[in-house]
Design an enzyme around this catalytic site. Structure first.
Site, mmCIF file in Angstrom:
data_model
loop_
_atom_site.group_PDB
_atom_site.id
_atom_site.type_symbol
_atom_site.label_atom_id
_atom_site.label_comp_id
_atom_site.label_asym_id
_atom_site.label_seq_id
_atom_site.Cartn_x
_atom_site.Cartn_y
_atom_site.Cartn_z
ATOM 1 N N CYS A 141 0.821 -1.218 0.000
ATOM 2 C CA CYS A 141 0.000 0.000 0.000
ATOM 3 C C CYS A 141 0.858 1.273 0.000
ATOM 4 O O CYS A 141 1.822 1.370 0.764
ATOM 5 C CB CYS A 141 -0.879 -0.022 1.246
ATOM 6 S SG CYS A 141 -1.849 1.455 1.430
ATOM 7 N N CYS A 173 -0.392 4.938 7.703
ATOM 8 C CA CYS A 173 -1.805 4.594 7.924
ATOM 9 C C CYS A 173 -1.972 3.759 9.195
ATOM 10 O O CYS A 173 -1.177 2.867 9.478
ATOM 11 C CB CYS A 173 -2.348 3.825 6.731
ATOM 12 S SG CYS A 173 -4.080 3.349 6.953
ATOM 13 N N TYR A 184 -25.869 -11.886 22.062
ATOM 14 C CA TYR A 184 -25.133 -10.881 21.270
ATOM 15 C C TYR A 184 -25.299 -11.237 19.783
ATOM 16 O O TYR A 184 -24.315 -11.379 19.064
ATOM 17 C CB TYR A 184 -23.643 -10.847 21.633
ATOM 18 C CG TYR A 184 -23.348 -10.717 23.106
ATOM 19 C CD1 TYR A 184 -23.243 -9.463 23.696
ATOM 20 C CD2 TYR A 184 -23.174 -11.844 23.908
ATOM 21 C CE1 TYR A 184 -22.971 -9.329 25.045
ATOM 22 C CE2 TYR A 184 -22.905 -11.716 25.263
ATOM 23 C CZ TYR A 184 -22.797 -10.459 25.825
ATOM 24 O OH TYR A 184 -22.523 -10.350 27.156
ATOM 25 N N CYS A 240 -13.670 -11.927 19.590
ATOM 26 C CA CYS A 240 -12.774 -11.123 18.746
ATOM 27 C C CYS A 240 -11.668 -10.513 19.588
ATOM 28 O O CYS A 240 -10.994 -9.584 19.137
ATOM 29 C CB CYS A 240 -13.568 -10.047 18.009
ATOM 30 S SG CYS A 240 -14.523 -9.006 19.121
HETATM 31 C C1 LIG Z 1 -19.356 -9.201 17.821
HETATM 32 S S1 LIG Z 1 -20.970 -8.670 17.479
HETATM 33 C C2 LIG Z 1 -21.681 -10.221 17.109
HETATM 34 C C3 LIG Z 1 -22.835 -10.210 16.142
HETATM 35 C C4 LIG Z 1 -23.316 -11.545 15.612
HETATM 36 N N1 LIG Z 1 -23.193 -12.630 16.535
HETATM 37 C C5 LIG Z 1 -22.668 -11.874 14.281
HETATM 38 O O1 LIG Z 1 -21.871 -12.814 14.205
HETATM 39 O O2 LIG Z 1 -22.977 -11.184 13.295
HETATM 40 C C6 LIG Z 1 -21.564 -8.278 19.067
HETATM 41 C C7 LIG Z 1 -23.003 -7.799 19.127
HETATM 42 O O3 LIG Z 1 -23.364 -7.655 20.506
HETATM 43 C C8 LIG Z 1 -24.215 -6.520 20.663
HETATM 44 N N2 LIG Z 1 -24.123 -6.143 22.079
HETATM 45 C C9 LIG Z 1 -23.096 -5.480 22.690
HETATM 46 N N3 LIG Z 1 -23.316 -5.419 24.024
HETATM 47 C C10 LIG Z 1 -24.492 -6.042 24.262
HETATM 48 C C11 LIG Z 1 -25.245 -6.325 25.460
HETATM 49 N N4 LIG Z 1 -24.799 -5.954 26.644
HETATM 50 N N5 LIG Z 1 -26.387 -7.000 25.335
HETATM 51 C C12 LIG Z 1 -26.839 -7.392 24.095
HETATM 52 N N6 LIG Z 1 -26.164 -7.186 22.951
HETATM 53 C C13 LIG Z 1 -25.000 -6.516 23.023
HETATM 54 C C14 LIG Z 1 -23.663 -5.540 19.646
HETATM 55 O O4 LIG Z 1 -24.642 -4.593 19.303
HETATM 56 C C15 LIG Z 1 -23.270 -6.462 18.476
HETATM 57 O O5 LIG Z 1 -24.342 -6.581 17.572
#
Ligand SMILES: C[S@@+](CC[C@H](N)C(=O)[O-])C[C@H]1O[C@@H](n2cnc3c(N)ncnc32)[C@H](O)[C@@H]1O
Length: 451
Positions: free
Chosen positions: A70, A76, A312, A408
Site C-alpha cells: 500500500c 496509515c 449478542y 474477537c
Molecule cells: C461481535 S458482534 C456479534 C454479532 C453476531 N453474533 C454476528 O456474528 O454477526 C456483538 C453484538 O453484541 C451486541 N451487544 C453489545 N453489548 C451487548 C449487550 N450488553 N447486550 C446485548 N447485545 C450486546 C452488539 O450490538 C453487536 O451486535
C-alpha cells in the site's frame, strides 16, 4: 527538549500492533520494526514502567520482512503488519492467544490450534468507514486515521482492504464535497456538516451501499448528488443518508433517509441470504465469516431437538444459520436496528422457529433464569470487552450443557474462559481464525462443555 535516541533490538510484537524491545531492563513499545531487527529509534514517552519510541531507521533487517503493497503504509493506522510475511503474522497471532490463555485465564493446558488464514490477503473487507476532517489551513481530508492519531486524517488515494471501487468513490466524494463547498464537521468545535463516508459492498451478491453520515439536516440538493453519483458509479445499488447530531464521533445516525435504492444490501453466507442495513453489525470479512462460523458449528453436536440461545446476536446470522439444525432459537441483541434486521432476515429465510429479544444480555438472562426451562446450547459472541460480569454470572447460573463461544479479543476471552472453567466447564481446544490480515486482530471459536 531533545528526545533521546536509542539503538535497540526488537524481540516481540505486542497486542496493539506495536513492537517490543528492552532497554536497560525496561520494556520499550515501538512504532515500527519487526522481531529480530535492530533499529534506531527516538523515545517519545517515558513512563516509570515502560517507554514508547518511534523507529527512524532499521539497522539490521529481519528475514520475516516483506515489501508493503500500500502507498499509505508508512503512516496509515490500518494495516500495521503489512510488511510482515503472512505466515509470520499467523504465527504471532497464535502466540498471542497462547500467552493470553496462560497469563489471563491460567489455561496453559488448552490446545490452541494453528490460526486458519484468510484466502484473501487484500480486498477482503465488505465495509469501510472513511472520515471527513478539517485541516488546520481550512482545507479538508477524507480518508483514514494516521497511525496513532485520533485527530489526523490523511487523504486516501488507494486502500487495499475493500474492493477497488471503494477508493474511486472516496476520491469522487472528496471532489464533489469540495466543488459544492459543503462544510466539513469539526470534531473539536462541533461545527460543519460532513462526518463520514461508509461503503458496504457484498462479496456474494452485487450489493453496494453508500452511507453518508452528517450532522442534522437534509443533504444539500440530494437529487443532484444521487444523479451524479449513480451516473459515475452505476454499480451502486443503494445510497442512504444518516444524521448524527451528537458529539460522539461515530458513523451511525439517529435519523436515516434512503436517497436511492432499497436502503439495504444483501449478502449470502453459505446458502443463506442476509439483509444488511447501514447501522447494523455484519461480519466484515464475508469469506472468513463463513470459515469462523463453520469452525464453530463443526464442534457442535445436534440432533434437531435442541433449544438454542444466541446471545449478542447482531443481525441474527449465527442463530439463523443454525435454525435448521435445532428445534428453536432465541436471539438476544441490544441494538434495536439490528433486531429489526434480524427479524427481517428470519422472514426472508422463511424461518418460523426463531425469535428475538431486544435488550441487554444480562437483563434477558436475569429474567429468564427466574422463569423458564433450560437451553441446550448457548452461543455467545460478545463485543471486544467480552462478557459483562453480571452476564457471565447469569450464564454460569443458567448452566447450559454446551456453550459455543466466538470471540474477537483473546484477552477478554481468556479472562471469561478462566471463570467458566473455574465454575465447572471443560475447555479442550481453541480454534483461531484470521479475519483481518495485516492487523493484530484475531477471532476465536471454541466450545465449553459442562462437567
Ligand atoms: C461481535 S458482534 C456479534 C454479532 C453476531 N453474533 C454476528 O456474528 O454477526 C456483538 C453484538 O453484541 C451486541 N451487544 C453489545 N453489548 C451487548 C449487550 N450488553 N447486550 C446485548 N447485545 C450486546 C452488539 O450490538 C453487536 O451486535
Amino acid at each position: 527538549m531533545e528526545k533521546k535516541q536509542i539503538e535497540i533490538e526488537i524481540t516481540d510484537l505486542a497486542f496493539d500492533g506495536k513492537s517490543v524491545g528492552y532497554l536497560d531492563g525496561k520494556v520499550v513499545f515501538l512504532n515500527g520494526g519487526l522481531p529480530g531487527e535492530t533499529v534506531r529509534a527516538e523515545i517519545t514517552r517515558s513512563k516509570p514502567r515502560y517507554n514508547q519510541a518511534m523507529v527512524h531507521e532499521i539497522i539490521r533487517k529481519s528475514d520475516q520482512r516483506v515489501p508493503a503493497v500500500c502507498p499509505h503504509f508508512d503512516y496509515c493506522g490500518g494495516c500495521t503488519w503489512q510488511d510482515l510475511g503472512y505466515e509470520h503474522q499467523l504465527a504471532y497471532k497464535k502466540k498471542q492467544v497462547v500467552d493470553c490463555l496462560q497469563r489471563l485465564g491460567k489455561l496453559g493446558d488448552v490446545e490452541v490450534h494453528d490460526v486458519i488464514g484468510s484466502s484473501e490477503l487484500f480486498n477482503y473487507r465488505n465495509k469501510m468507514e472513511f472520515s471527513f476532517h478539517v485541516a488546520p489551513d481550512d482545507s479538508f481530508t477524507l480518508g483514514l486515521h494516521r497511525r496513532g492519531r485520533f485527530d489526523e486524517i490523511f487523504n486516501v488515494e488507494k486502500c487495499y482492504l475493500p474492493q477497488e471501487i471503494a477508493s474511486e468513490i472516496v476520491i469522487w466524494m472528496r471532489d464533489y464535497v469540495s466543488q459544492k463547498q459543503i462544510p466539513i464537521y469539526d470534531v473539536f468545535e462541533h461545527t460543519g456538516y460532513m462526518r463520514f463516508l461508509m461503503i458496504r459492498q457484498a462479496k456474494n451478491t452485487d450489493g453496494l451501499m453508500i452511507n453518508i453520515v452528517t450532522t442534522k439536516g437534509d443533504f444539500p440538493d440530494e437529487e443532484s448528488l444521487v444523479a451524479e453519483m449513480i451516473g459515475t458509479f452505476p454499480q451502486i445499488t443503494t445510497i442512504v443518508h444518516n444524521q448524527n447530531g451528537g458529539k460522539s464521533n461515530i458513523a451511525t445516525g439517529e435519523i436515516e433517509k434512503v436517497l436511492y435504492g432499497p436502503g439495504y444490501i444483501e449478502e449470502r453466507l453459505f446458502d443463506t441470504t442476509f439483509r444488511i442495513r447501514a447501522n447494523s453489525f455484519f461480519q466484515t470479512n464475508t469469506r472468513q465469516a463463513e470459515t469462523l462460523y463453520q469452525t464453530g458449528f463443526d464442534m457442535l453436536q445436534t440432533d434437531g431437538s435442541e433449544r438454542l440461545l444466541d446471545l449478542y446476536c447482531g443481525t441474527g446470522s449465527i442463530g439463523i444459520l443454525l435454525a435448521s439444525r435445532v428445534a428453536e432459537v432465541v436471539g438476544v441483541e441490544l441494538v434495536p436496528d439490528a433486531v429489526t434486521v434480524a427479524r427481517e432476515n428470519a422472514e426472508v429465510n422463511n424461518l418460523t422457529n426463531i425469535s428475538f429479544f431486544e435488550g441487554f444480555v444480562r437483563d434477558y438472562l436475569r429474567e429468564y433464569n427466574q422463569n423458564s426451562s433450560a437451553f441446550d446450547i448457548v452461543v455467545v459472541d460478545p463485543p471486544r470487552a467480552g462478557l459483562h460480569p453480571k452476564a457471565l454470572k447469569q450464564l454460569i447460573e443458567l448452566h447450559p450443557p454446551t456453550i459455543l463461544h466466538f470471540s474477537c479479543n483473546p484477552a477478554t476471552f481468556a479472562r471469561d474462559a478462566g471463570k467458566l472453567t473455574e465454575s465447572g466447564y471443560f475447555l479442550k481446544e481453541v480454534k483461531p481464525v484470521d479475519m483481518f490480515p495485516h492487523t493484530m486482530h484475531i477471532e476465536l471459536a471454541t466450545v465449553f462443555r459442562a462437567g
